[in-house]
Design a protein around this motif. Structure first.
Motif, PDB file in Angstrom:
ATOM      1  N   PHE A 202      19.158 -20.667  -3.376  1.00 19.26           N
ATOM      2  CA  PHE A 202      19.500 -21.627  -2.389  1.00 19.26           C
ATOM      3  C   PHE A 202      20.806 -21.535  -2.952  1.00 19.26           C
ATOM      4  O   PHE A 202      21.124 -21.258  -4.011  1.00 19.26           O
ATOM      5  CB  PHE A 202      18.646 -22.960  -2.755  1.00 19.26           C
ATOM      6  N   HIS A 230      21.285 -31.602   1.420  1.00 17.04           N
ATOM      7  CA  HIS A 230      20.759 -30.252   1.780  1.00 17.04           C
ATOM      8  C   HIS A 230      19.238 -30.274   1.645  1.00 17.04           C
ATOM      9  O   HIS A 230      18.614 -30.697   0.532  1.00 17.04           O
ATOM     10  CB  HIS A 230      21.218 -28.984   1.085  1.00 17.04           C
ATOM     11  N   TYR A 232      16.011 -27.397   2.052  1.00 14.60           N
ATOM     12  CA  TYR A 232      15.981 -26.044   1.976  1.00 14.60           C
ATOM     13  C   TYR A 232      14.206 -25.996   2.287  1.00 14.60           C
ATOM     14  O   TYR A 232      13.431 -26.619   1.611  1.00 14.60           O
ATOM     15  CB  TYR A 232      16.221 -25.041   1.166  1.00 14.60           C
ATOM     16  N   CYS A 240      13.777 -18.373   2.612  1.00 14.32           N
ATOM     17  CA  CYS A 240      14.359 -19.623   2.660  1.00 14.32           C
ATOM     18  C   CYS A 240      15.376 -19.764   3.520  1.00 14.32           C
ATOM     19  O   CYS A 240      16.148 -18.947   4.018  1.00 14.32           O
ATOM     20  CB  CYS A 240      14.819 -20.034   1.182  1.00 14.32           C
ATOM     21  N   ASN A 241      15.401 -20.994   4.233  1.00 17.66           N
ATOM     22  CA  ASN A 241      16.464 -21.500   5.215  1.00 17.66           C
ATOM     23  C   ASN A 241      16.609 -22.913   4.871  1.00 17.66           C
ATOM     24  O   ASN A 241      15.652 -23.692   4.732  1.00 17.66           O
ATOM     25  CB  ASN A 241      15.798 -21.241   6.687  1.00 17.66           C
ATOM     26  N   ARG A 242      17.996 -23.282   5.167  1.00 10.77           N
ATOM     27  CA  ARG A 242      18.390 -24.772   5.454  1.00 10.77           C
ATOM     28  C   ARG A 242      17.926 -25.197   6.488  1.00 10.77           C
ATOM     29  O   ARG A 242      18.138 -24.631   7.723  1.00 10.77           O
ATOM     30  CB  ARG A 242      19.865 -24.823   5.001  1.00 10.77           C
TER      31      ARG A 242
END
Length: 257
Positions: A202, A230, A232, A240-242
Motif C-alpha cells: 500500500f 485512506h 484499501y 490491492c486497491n484504494r
C-alpha cells in the motif's frame, strides 16, 4: 507536528474510531462511515499532545502539549464528554514526575457490576498503570510501575480479559517479549517464529506519518497526520486497491459546536 497541526493519532480498541490530538484541541472520528463525532476546541483543552478514547465511550485521556497547552505535559486528564460544561467534563487528573510520552485506556472486566478500567501512562524511563472504576474515578490507585530505561520506546499492551492486569512489553532485544502481572515475570520469547512477508503493498503520501488498522472485509485503514484518510482492500493473492480517500480534517468545519 504536521502542517495541519496534528500532534498524535490513535485508533480505539475496536478500530471503529480514531482520536486526533491537535494544536487546536481534540477531534474524534468514526471510521466507517468516516464522520467527525466530537470536537473540543483550544478554549476548552488547549493544544494537546496525546489523546486516547476508551472503546466507544465518552471517556477520554488527554495530555497537554504543543504551542498553547492548557494542561501540563506531565498531567493526564480524564474527560467525560457526556457532560455539557468543561467543569463537569474534568473527571480526574493524575500528575506524574516526567513528561507523558503516551497514554492508553483499557476496559478490563466487570467487578461487582462495576466496569474496571486501566490507565497506562508511558514515561521516559517507566510505564505506570492505574486502576480506575468508571463510576468513581477518584478511587484510582497505582497498580504497577515497570522500569523501561533499556528501551524507553518499547511497546506496551494490556490483556483485556484477565482477572488481574497483565502487561505485555516488547523489550529492547529483538523479539523479546515480557509479560508482567503485578511485577511477576511470566515469560519471555527470544526469537521470531516463522514469518512471511510481502502479501500486499500500500502507498500513502510520501514522508507522511500514519497509523493503520485492519477493517472489515479484508480492508486496511490508514490515517495520516496531513489530514488524509485512506481505505484499501486486498485479496489473498496480493491484489490491492484504494477504495476510499478523504480529508478528515475538513469534515465538520461547517457544523456548529
Amino acid at each position: 507536528m504536521s502542517s495541519r497541526g496534528v500532534n498524535n493519532l490513535r485508533f480505539n480498541q475496536d478500530h471503529g474510531c480514531f482520536s486526533c490530538a491537535m494544536e487546536s484541541g481534540v477531534r474524534i472520528y468514526n471510521v466507517d462511515p468516516l464522520a467527525e463525532k466530537l470536537r473540543l476546541g483550544i478554549e476548552s483543552v488547549g493544544s494537546v499532545s496525546q489523546v486516547e478514547m476508551l472503546q466507544r465511550t465518552n471517556l477520554l485521556a488527554v495530555v497537554g502539549g504543543g504551542a498553547m497547552p492548557k494542561f501540563a505535559e506531565n498531567a493526564v486528564l480524564l474527560l467525560d464528554d457526556s457532560q455539557r460544561d468543561m467543569q463537569k467534563k474534568l473527571v480526574m487528573e493524575i500528575t506524574v514526575s516526567q513528561p507523558v510520552l503516551g497514554v492508553r485506556l483499557w476496559r478490563k472486566r466487570e467487578v461487582e457490576q462495576k466496569s474496571f478500567i486501566s490507565l497506562i501512562v508511558v514515561l521516559r524511563n517507566q510505564i505506570c498503570v492505574f486502576g480506575i472504576y468508571s463510576d468513581d474515578p477518584q478511587s484510582a490507585k497505582h497498580l504497577v510501575t515497570l522500569d523501561t530505561r533499556d528501551n524507553p520506546k518499547g511497546l506496551c499492551e494490556v490483556s483485556p480479559a484477565s482477572d488481574r492486569p497483565i502487561l505485555a512489553y516488547l523489550g529492547h532485544k529483538r523479539g523479546s517479549l515480557q509479560l508482567f502481572q503485578k511485577m511477576n515475570f511470566l515469560g519471555q520469547i527470544g526469537q521470531y517464529v516463522e514469518s512471511q512477508w510481502g502479501l500486499a503493498s500500500f502507498t500513502v503520501a510520501a514522508e507522511c506519518a500514519c497509523i493503520c488498522a485492519f477493517g472489515p472485509h479484508s480492508s486496511v485503514i490508514a490515517v495520516c497526520v496531513d489530514g488524509s484518510f485512506h481505505k484499501y482492500v486486498f485479496t489473498p493473492d496480493g491484489n490491492c486497491n484504494r477504495e476510499a480517500y478523504d480529508v478528515y480534517l475538513d469534515l465538520g468545519d461547517d457544523l456548529e459546536f
